[in-house]
Motif scaffolding. Structure first.
Motif, mmCIF file in Angstrom:
data_model
loop_
_atom_site.group_PDB
_atom_site.id
_atom_site.type_symbol
_atom_site.label_atom_id
_atom_site.label_comp_id
_atom_site.label_asym_id
_atom_site.label_seq_id
_atom_site.Cartn_x
_atom_site.Cartn_y
_atom_site.Cartn_z
ATOM 1 N N ALA A 92 25.934 -5.043 0.503
ATOM 2 C CA ALA A 92 24.833 -4.145 0.134
ATOM 3 C C ALA A 92 23.476 -4.776 0.412
ATOM 4 O O ALA A 92 22.494 -4.068 0.651
ATOM 5 C CB ALA A 92 24.949 -3.771 -1.347
ATOM 6 N N ALA A 93 23.429 -6.111 0.403
ATOM 7 C CA ALA A 93 22.156 -6.808 0.616
ATOM 8 C C ALA A 93 21.795 -6.910 2.094
ATOM 9 O O ALA A 93 20.676 -7.286 2.436
ATOM 10 C CB ALA A 93 22.211 -8.199 -0.015
ATOM 11 N N HIS A 94 22.745 -6.621 2.961
ATOM 12 C CA HIS A 94 22.456 -6.648 4.395
ATOM 13 C C HIS A 94 21.726 -5.377 4.817
ATOM 14 O O HIS A 94 21.883 -4.320 4.202
ATOM 15 C CB HIS A 94 23.764 -6.774 5.208
ATOM 16 N N GLU A 95 20.956 -5.523 5.865
ATOM 17 C CA GLU A 95 20.216 -4.376 6.412
ATOM 18 C C GLU A 95 21.193 -3.222 6.704
ATOM 19 O O GLU A 95 22.231 -3.423 7.331
ATOM 20 C CB GLU A 95 19.517 -4.792 7.700
ATOM 21 N N GLY A 96 20.855 -2.054 6.221
ATOM 22 C CA GLY A 96 21.696 -0.892 6.449
ATOM 23 C C GLY A 96 22.930 -0.849 5.565
ATOM 24 O O GLY A 96 23.778 0.023 5.729
ATOM 25 N N GLY A 97 23.034 -1.800 4.611
ATOM 26 C CA GLY A 97 24.204 -1.821 3.735
ATOM 27 C C GLY A 97 25.494 -2.054 4.482
ATOM 28 O O GLY A 97 26.554 -1.575 4.085
ATOM 29 N N GLU A 98 25.409 -2.837 5.554
ATOM 30 C CA GLU A 98 26.578 -3.069 6.405
ATOM 31 C C GLU A 98 26.605 -4.529 6.857
ATOM 32 O O GLU A 98 25.565 -5.116 7.136
ATOM 33 C CB GLU A 98 26.493 -2.168 7.640
ATOM 34 N N ALA A 99 27.807 -5.095 6.910
ATOM 35 C CA ALA A 99 27.917 -6.480 7.370
ATOM 36 C C ALA A 99 29.202 -6.673 8.161
ATOM 37 O O ALA A 99 30.212 -5.995 7.930
ATOM 38 C CB ALA A 99 27.889 -7.445 6.185
ATOM 39 N N CYS A 100 29.128 -7.621 9.083
ATOM 40 C CA CYS A 100 30.296 -8.028 9.859
ATOM 41 C C CYS A 100 31.127 -8.976 8.998
ATOM 42 O O CYS A 100 30.579 -9.772 8.236
ATOM 43 C CB CYS A 100 29.807 -8.746 11.116
ATOM 44 N N VAL A 101 32.446 -8.876 9.138
ATOM 45 C CA VAL A 101 33.294 -9.784 8.365
ATOM 46 C C VAL A 101 32.937 -11.234 8.678
ATOM 47 O O VAL A 101 33.067 -12.117 7.832
ATOM 48 C CB VAL A 101 34.792 -9.475 8.633
#
Lengths: 124, 124
Positions: B58-67
């Motif tokens: 959630a803290a990543h830009e766009g609420g998305e992160a790579c594993v």
């Protein structure tokens, strides 16, 4: 609590060239201590009986119910119900007030919203 | 799913005379099936590592992160992290998208709000 390990040291094969990976952090994530605390609260809700109890209390007028009204909806004895209610109070989700011989339980306003905010950083 | 047991049968000593007890139900509580489903989702969050993972995503830009960005913050191997992520996907809290060799995880918008609404009847 930020680690000093540079991200590039731990993931040398990350697909930087793709452009889509590795979006930057735009806010701080919950630190490990907060995560432990949040998990404790969620764990208190990880039980169908406790979910039912919280829901039944919330469905009463004023978001408050007497323990004497809570045994029948879940079909359990009062000591068992009181045990579950205590776990919800300990988790900060319910408030308990003794009035005469009966205990009354009310939903702590905003407790669930705060959980979500702490988790997703909306409040941070 | 309403029981037909009259409330007065199960709690003969309830303090009706006090006036404060036995506030009426003003909405329907979550039924037992919904309670089981909600408890399952909360249980998925009843673990500090999964709380951290959801929070970091959630803290990543766009609420998305790579594993590939998620192993370092929690200090666990990628298979272990993927296991925890799968539980969050199964619980409906995260969405997973494969892009090339990497899996990307995003927070399902409103998933936590919906939980709270189902629990307290705000949406019902």
């Amino acid at each position: 609590m930020a680690t000093t390990l540079p991200l590039t040291d731990v993931s040398p094969a990350r697909p930087d060239e793709a452009g889509a990976c590795c979006s930057p952090l735009v806010r701080e994530a919950a630190d490990p201590e907060t995560a432990v605390e949040l998990a404790r609260v969620f764990k208190a809700l990880g039980d169908p009986t406790r979910v039912r109890l919280l829901s039944v209390i919330a469905a009463h007028e004023g978001g408050e119910a007497c323990v004497c009204d809570l045994t029948e909806p879940v079909g359990l004895s009062q000591p068992t119900v009181s045990h579950h209610l205590r776990l919800l109070v300990d988790a900060g989700l319910l408030a308990r007030e003794q009035r005469g011989k009966w205990a009354y339980y009310s939903v702590v306003p905003g407790a669930l919203d705060r959980l979500g905010a702490l988790l997703t950083g909306a409040a941070g």
